[in-house]
Design an enzyme around this catalytic site. Sequence first.
Site, short mmCIF file in Angstrom:
data_model
loop_
_atom_site.label_atom_id
_atom_site.label_comp_id
_atom_site.label_asym_id
_atom_site.label_seq_id
_atom_site.Cartn_x
_atom_site.Cartn_y
_atom_site.Cartn_z
N ALA A 257 0.81 -1.23 0.00
CA ALA A 257 0.00 0.00 0.00
C ALA A 257 0.84 1.28 0.00
O ALA A 257 0.27 2.37 0.09
CB ALA A 257 -1.00 0.04 1.15
N ALA A 258 2.16 1.17 -0.13
CA ALA A 258 2.99 2.39 -0.16
C ALA A 258 2.61 3.25 -1.37
O ALA A 258 2.48 4.47 -1.27
CB ALA A 258 4.46 2.02 -0.20
N GLY A 259 2.42 2.59 -2.53
CA GLY A 259 2.05 3.35 -3.74
C GLY A 259 0.67 3.97 -3.61
O GLY A 259 0.44 5.10 -4.04
N ASP A 260 -0.26 3.23 -3.01
CA ASP A 260 -1.63 3.75 -2.82
C ASP A 260 -1.61 4.95 -1.87
O ASP A 260 -2.34 5.93 -2.06
CB ASP A 260 -2.54 2.66 -2.24
O1 RIB Z 1 -1.44 -1.94 -3.50
C1 RIB Z 1 -1.59 -2.91 -2.50
C2 RIB Z 1 -2.84 -3.71 -2.72
O2 RIB Z 1 -2.71 -4.45 -3.91
C3 RIB Z 1 -3.13 -4.74 -1.66
O3 RIB Z 1 -3.86 -4.22 -0.58
C4 RIB Z 1 -3.83 -5.84 -2.43
O4 RIB Z 1 -5.15 -6.00 -2.08
C5 RIB Z 1 -3.67 -5.48 -3.90
O5 RIB Z 1 -4.81 -4.95 -4.44
#
Ligand code: RIB
Length: 318
Positions: A257-260
């Site tokens: 989730a670093a990119g998110d």
């Molecule tokens: O970017 C991380 C996410 O990628 C995870 O939470 C996983 O569910 C995938 O969608």
Amino acid sequence: MTTATENTRPPRIAVVGSLNMDLVLQVQHAPGPGETVLADALHLVPGGKGGNQAVACARQGAQVFLFGRVGDDAYGRTLRAGLDADGIDHSGVQTDPAVTTGVAAITVEATGQNRIVVVPGANGRFVLDANALHATLQGAGGLVMQFETPMPQVLAAAAQARSAGCPVLLNPSPIQPLPAALWPLVDILVVNEVEAAALANQNVASPADAAQAAQALRTKGPAQVVVTLGAAGAVAADAAGCRYHPGLVVQAVDTTAAGDTFLGALAVALARGEALDAAVRDGIRASALCVIQPGAQPSIPTRPAVAHSPQPPAWTAL
Ligand code: RIB
């Protein structure tokens, strides 16, 4: 005319994307081909790129509206409860009676490196409610998307945002070529070095490479391109040129989730009216906090946490 009240109003962000339950396997090292390894632990953690981006935007203070699809099952209900806890409007998240909620199997190694395999489930059957999105996009500061929902829905949402004058921010992950019709609808493209290399068809091993790739991608449509470089920071490209933003030195335990988190922090900063470079610095600070905690959504920092975190070193022109 903009009034003081409008200036203090939280930015409004729409997110179209995936929701997954992450099955996280903590391992010393990920298995190679034909290898069996024992995991140290299994954790069930709310995730999915769309859900993570929505949470990242909400924790940076935005009013967030999420559009997606889950199954009629315990994972779907748990994911919705998490969105409620972050004050995210998930009335645009559909419940599919026929398939299960998306699941991601994630191995996280002792180094913090992860490997992710996604079973799309309900995400693969998401159908955009154009009326609901239309209402949300009025006055929105951004539409945030990735590639974990069907491409025709991504395209339709981007077209609606363009008509509404709402900036489209896209992280094309999992990476696949962008349809020709999508490129001109994207205002801000955020890619990591692997995605940049694939889309620009060139090697990306340094900030200079990233700058070259970013400029090549700008010619396809997006006015602003950001290439994230993991611990090394990010490169920002726009009409003024390219700048290299060094990263923060941290002890990563899980990069999930670093990119998110980067994209969410960037989106909210831009929606607040920050310049691209200031928004990239927010993204670097937020993702540095994300990687020092395990899991996807539990590791995404709040606005006060980002505000109190160290500043990255100054950027340099490339
Ligand atoms: O970017 C991380 C996410 O990628 C995870 O939470 C996983 O569910 C995938 O969608």
